[in-house]
Design an enzyme around this catalytic site. Structure first.
Site, PDB file in Angstrom:
ATOM      1  N   TYR A 252       0.828  -1.212   0.000  1.00 29.00           N
ATOM      2  CA  TYR A 252       0.000   0.000   0.000  1.00 29.00           C
ATOM      3  C   TYR A 252       0.864   1.264   0.000  1.00 29.00           C
ATOM      4  O   TYR A 252       0.477   2.285  -0.575  1.00 29.00           O
ATOM      5  CB  TYR A 252      -1.009  -0.041   1.163  1.00 29.00           C
ATOM      6  CG  TYR A 252      -2.074  -1.071   0.859  1.00 29.00           C
ATOM      7  CD1 TYR A 252      -2.013  -2.353   1.399  1.00 29.00           C
ATOM      8  CD2 TYR A 252      -3.077  -0.796  -0.071  1.00 29.00           C
ATOM      9  CE1 TYR A 252      -2.938  -3.322   1.047  1.00 29.00           C
ATOM     10  CE2 TYR A 252      -4.010  -1.756  -0.437  1.00 29.00           C
ATOM     11  CZ  TYR A 252      -3.930  -3.021   0.114  1.00 29.00           C
ATOM     12  OH  TYR A 252      -4.842  -3.994  -0.255  1.00 29.00           O
TER      13      TYR A 252
ATOM     14  N   ARG B  15       1.364   1.877  -3.599  1.00 27.46           N
ATOM     15  CA  ARG B  15       0.171   2.382  -4.286  1.00 27.46           C
ATOM     16  C   ARG B  15      -0.084   3.843  -3.916  1.00 27.46           C
ATOM     17  O   ARG B  15      -0.551   4.623  -4.747  1.00 27.46           O
ATOM     18  CB  ARG B  15      -1.032   1.498  -3.968  1.00 27.46           C
ATOM     19  CG  ARG B  15      -0.918   0.121  -4.648  1.00 27.46           C
ATOM     20  CD  ARG B  15      -2.100  -0.767  -4.350  1.00 27.46           C
ATOM     21  NE  ARG B  15      -3.330  -0.232  -4.944  1.00 27.46           N
ATOM     22  CZ  ARG B  15      -4.537  -0.707  -4.624  1.00 27.46           C
ATOM     23  NH1 ARG B  15      -4.643  -1.665  -3.721  1.00 27.46           N
ATOM     24  NH2 ARG B  15      -5.604  -0.212  -5.200  1.00 27.46           N
TER      25      ARG B  15
ATOM     26  N   ASP C 270      -8.789   4.982  -4.191  1.00 27.35           N
ATOM     27  CA  ASP C 270      -8.121   6.251  -4.518  1.00 27.35           C
ATOM     28  C   ASP C 270      -9.036   7.415  -4.097  1.00 27.35           C
ATOM     29  O   ASP C 270     -10.206   7.206  -3.781  1.00 27.35           O
ATOM     30  CB  ASP C 270      -7.769   6.317  -6.021  1.00 27.35           C
ATOM     31  CG  ASP C 270      -8.993   6.334  -6.944  1.00 27.35           C
ATOM     32  OD1 ASP C 270      -9.047   5.534  -7.898  1.00 27.35           O
ATOM     33  OD2 ASP C 270      -9.905   7.148  -6.712  1.00 27.35           O
TER      34      ASP C 270
ATOM     35  N   HIS D 215     -14.511  -0.298  -0.102  1.00 31.94           N
ATOM     36  CA  HIS D 215     -13.319  -1.125   0.138  1.00 31.94           C
ATOM     37  C   HIS D 215     -12.203  -0.358   0.811  1.00 31.94           C
ATOM     38  O   HIS D 215     -11.056  -0.780   0.789  1.00 31.94           O
ATOM     39  CB  HIS D 215     -12.826  -1.746  -1.186  1.00 31.94           C
ATOM     40  CG  HIS D 215     -13.827  -2.695  -1.771  1.00 31.94           C
ATOM     41  ND1 HIS D 215     -13.808  -3.080  -3.096  1.00 31.94           N
ATOM     42  CD2 HIS D 215     -14.904  -3.311  -1.221  1.00 31.94           C
ATOM     43  CE1 HIS D 215     -14.818  -3.908  -3.329  1.00 31.94           C
ATOM     44  NE2 HIS D 215     -15.517  -4.056  -2.206  1.00 31.94           N
TER      45      HIS D 215
HETATM   46  N1  APR Z   1     -13.124   3.074 -18.620  1.00 31.50           N
HETATM   47  C1  APR Z   1     -14.126   2.356 -18.025  1.00 31.50           C
HETATM   48  N2  APR Z   1     -13.994   1.068 -17.636  1.00 31.50           N
HETATM   49  C2  APR Z   1     -12.794   0.485 -17.870  1.00 31.50           C
HETATM   50  C3  APR Z   1     -11.702   1.159 -18.475  1.00 31.50           C
HETATM   51  C4  APR Z   1     -11.910   2.517 -18.854  1.00 31.50           C
HETATM   52  N3  APR Z   1     -10.940   3.233 -19.441  1.00 31.50           N
HETATM   53  N4  APR Z   1     -10.662   0.288 -18.548  1.00 31.50           N
HETATM   54  C5  APR Z   1     -11.089  -0.883 -18.005  1.00 31.50           C
HETATM   55  N5  APR Z   1     -12.368  -0.772 -17.607  1.00 31.50           N
HETATM   56  C6  APR Z   1     -13.241  -1.762 -16.967  1.00 31.50           C
HETATM   57  C7  APR Z   1     -12.918  -3.204 -17.316  1.00 31.50           C
HETATM   58  O1  APR Z   1     -13.579  -3.587 -18.523  1.00 31.50           O
HETATM   59  C8  APR Z   1     -13.515  -3.924 -16.103  1.00 31.50           C
HETATM   60  O2  APR Z   1     -14.896  -4.197 -16.283  1.00 31.50           O
HETATM   61  O3  APR Z   1     -13.055  -1.653 -15.582  1.00 31.50           O
HETATM   62  C9  APR Z   1     -13.349  -2.909 -14.977  1.00 31.50           C
HETATM   63  C10 APR Z   1     -12.196  -3.244 -14.060  1.00 31.50           C
HETATM   64  O4  APR Z   1     -12.548  -4.440 -13.376  1.00 31.50           O
HETATM   65  P1  APR Z   1     -11.637  -4.851 -12.134  1.00 31.50           P
HETATM   66  O5  APR Z   1     -10.196  -4.703 -12.499  1.00 31.50           O
HETATM   67  O6  APR Z   1     -12.148  -6.172 -11.649  1.00 31.50           O
HETATM   68  O7  APR Z   1     -11.936  -3.717 -11.047  1.00 31.50           O
HETATM   69  P2  APR Z   1     -13.128  -3.669 -10.021  1.00 31.50           P
HETATM   70  O8  APR Z   1     -14.381  -4.231 -10.631  1.00 31.50           O
HETATM   71  O9  APR Z   1     -13.171  -2.284  -9.490  1.00 31.50           O
HETATM   72  O10 APR Z   1     -12.610  -4.658  -8.850  1.00 31.50           O
HETATM   73  C11 APR Z   1     -13.451  -4.765  -7.709  1.00 31.50           C
HETATM   74  O11 APR Z   1     -11.807  -6.132  -6.606  1.00 31.50           O
HETATM   75  O12 APR Z   1      -9.687  -6.601  -5.920  1.00 31.50           O
HETATM   76  C12 APR Z   1     -10.854  -6.030  -5.556  1.00 31.50           C
HETATM   77  O13 APR Z   1     -11.025  -4.426  -3.900  1.00 31.50           O
HETATM   78  C13 APR Z   1     -10.661  -4.593  -5.236  1.00 31.50           C
HETATM   79  O14 APR Z   1     -12.279  -2.820  -5.464  1.00 31.50           O
HETATM   80  C14 APR Z   1     -11.647  -3.888  -6.158  1.00 31.50           C
HETATM   81  C15 APR Z   1     -12.631  -4.987  -6.491  1.00 31.50           C
END
Ligand code: APR
Length: 239
Positions: free
Chosen positions: A55, A58, A91, A106
């Site tokens: 962290y 990050r 963030d 989270h």
């Molecule tokens: N604009 C919009 N969406 C986007 C972009 C963009 N430029 N780039 C990627 N994405 C989308 C991807 O298609 C995907 O659906 O953002 C999503 C990212 O998914 P994850 O990486 O799984 O992120 P998230 O859903 O926030 O993860 C949920 O998982 O690890 C835990 O606590 C962590 O809060 C996080 C949680």
């Protein structure tokens, strides 16, 4: 009659165009770090120093990043809507873009909390972003990252469900809908309330159609499209 309630649930995708890694896209955070070692209760118990260092890295990255147009358009929508932001992101880009009602499901990267009294939270200042298992709060408690690890409860979920239940418009942006209970929020939207899902590679939620309008676009582009849709809807209702 107050402004219509616009409730948005944002994930890592809304911060992608600010240069912050998502988790599950190619090259994402979980491709480069063993998630259960750096973001789980077991991992923190086993090796707290590794978790603090993850962290710390990050936080160092976050202070070099800035809100993008998606965060900014969302903050501007507060002129015409009572906007409630529920975010899975840790963030502070929604805060820095000027949104006024933000609920972090989270946790928050720029905060630390007491290990023994979880309700005791301190905000880190930009000069002291590094923490370690020896970090103490002003109250003398051992402190930890203010992050909800896997295997831990999501305390703000109850409030989030209340917000979603009162939504007149619900928006999901930039989340793969992989992680519960956050992913289940859209099931608390009242019947007939429009749902907009902005994501360039949206998860399959056809089960929720026709209530869900998919905007297959990146966050900055998708928020512009949503803003136009909402403005046209207002013109219709005003005419
Ligand atoms: N604009 C919009 N969406 C986007 C972009 C963009 N430029 N780039 C990627 N994405 C989308 C991807 O298609 C995907 O659906 O953002 C999503 C990212 O998914 P994850 O990486 O799984 O992120 P998230 O859903 O926030 O993860 C949920 O998982 O690890 C835990 O606590 C962590 O809060 C996080 C949680």
């Amino acid at each position: 009659m107050g402004k219509p309630k616009l409730v948005i649930s944002s994930g890592a995708g809304i911060s992608a165009e600010s240069g912050i890694s998502t988790f599950r896209d190619a090259g994402g955070l979980w491709e480069n770090y063993p998630v259960m070692e750096v973001c789980s209760a077991d991992g923190f118990r086993k090796n707290p120093r590794l978790v603090h260092d993850f962290y710390n890295a990050r936080r160092k990255d976050l202070i070099t990043k800035f809100p993008n147009d998606a965060h900014k358009i969302l903050a501007e929508l507060e002129k015409d809507y009572d906007v409630y932001v529920i975010t899975q992101n840790v963030d502070d880009l929604h805060e820095r873009a000027g949104s006024s009602k933000i609920l972090h499901l989270h946790g928050e990267l720029m905060k630390i909390r007491s290990v023994s009294h979880p309700e005791y939270v301190e905000k880190l200042d930009l000069e002291h972003l590094e923490t370690s298992p020896e970090t103490k709060g002003e109250n003398g408690d051992t402190m930890r990252p203010h992050i909800v690890f896997f295997q831990e409860a999501v305390p703000n979920m109850e409030t989030a469900v209340e917000w979603v239940h009162e939504a007149d418009i619900f928006v999901v942006i930039g989340t793969s809908l992989n992680v519960y209970p956050a992913a289940g929020l859209l099931h608390y939207v009242r019947p007939g309330i429009p749902i907009y899902y902005i994501d360039p590679n949206p998860a399959d939620i056809t089960i929720m159609e026709p209530q869900v309008h998919i905007i297959k676009a990146k966050a900055t582009e998708g928020m512009k499209i949503l803003k136009d849709i909402l403005e046209n809807k207002n013109k219709e209702t005003d005419s």
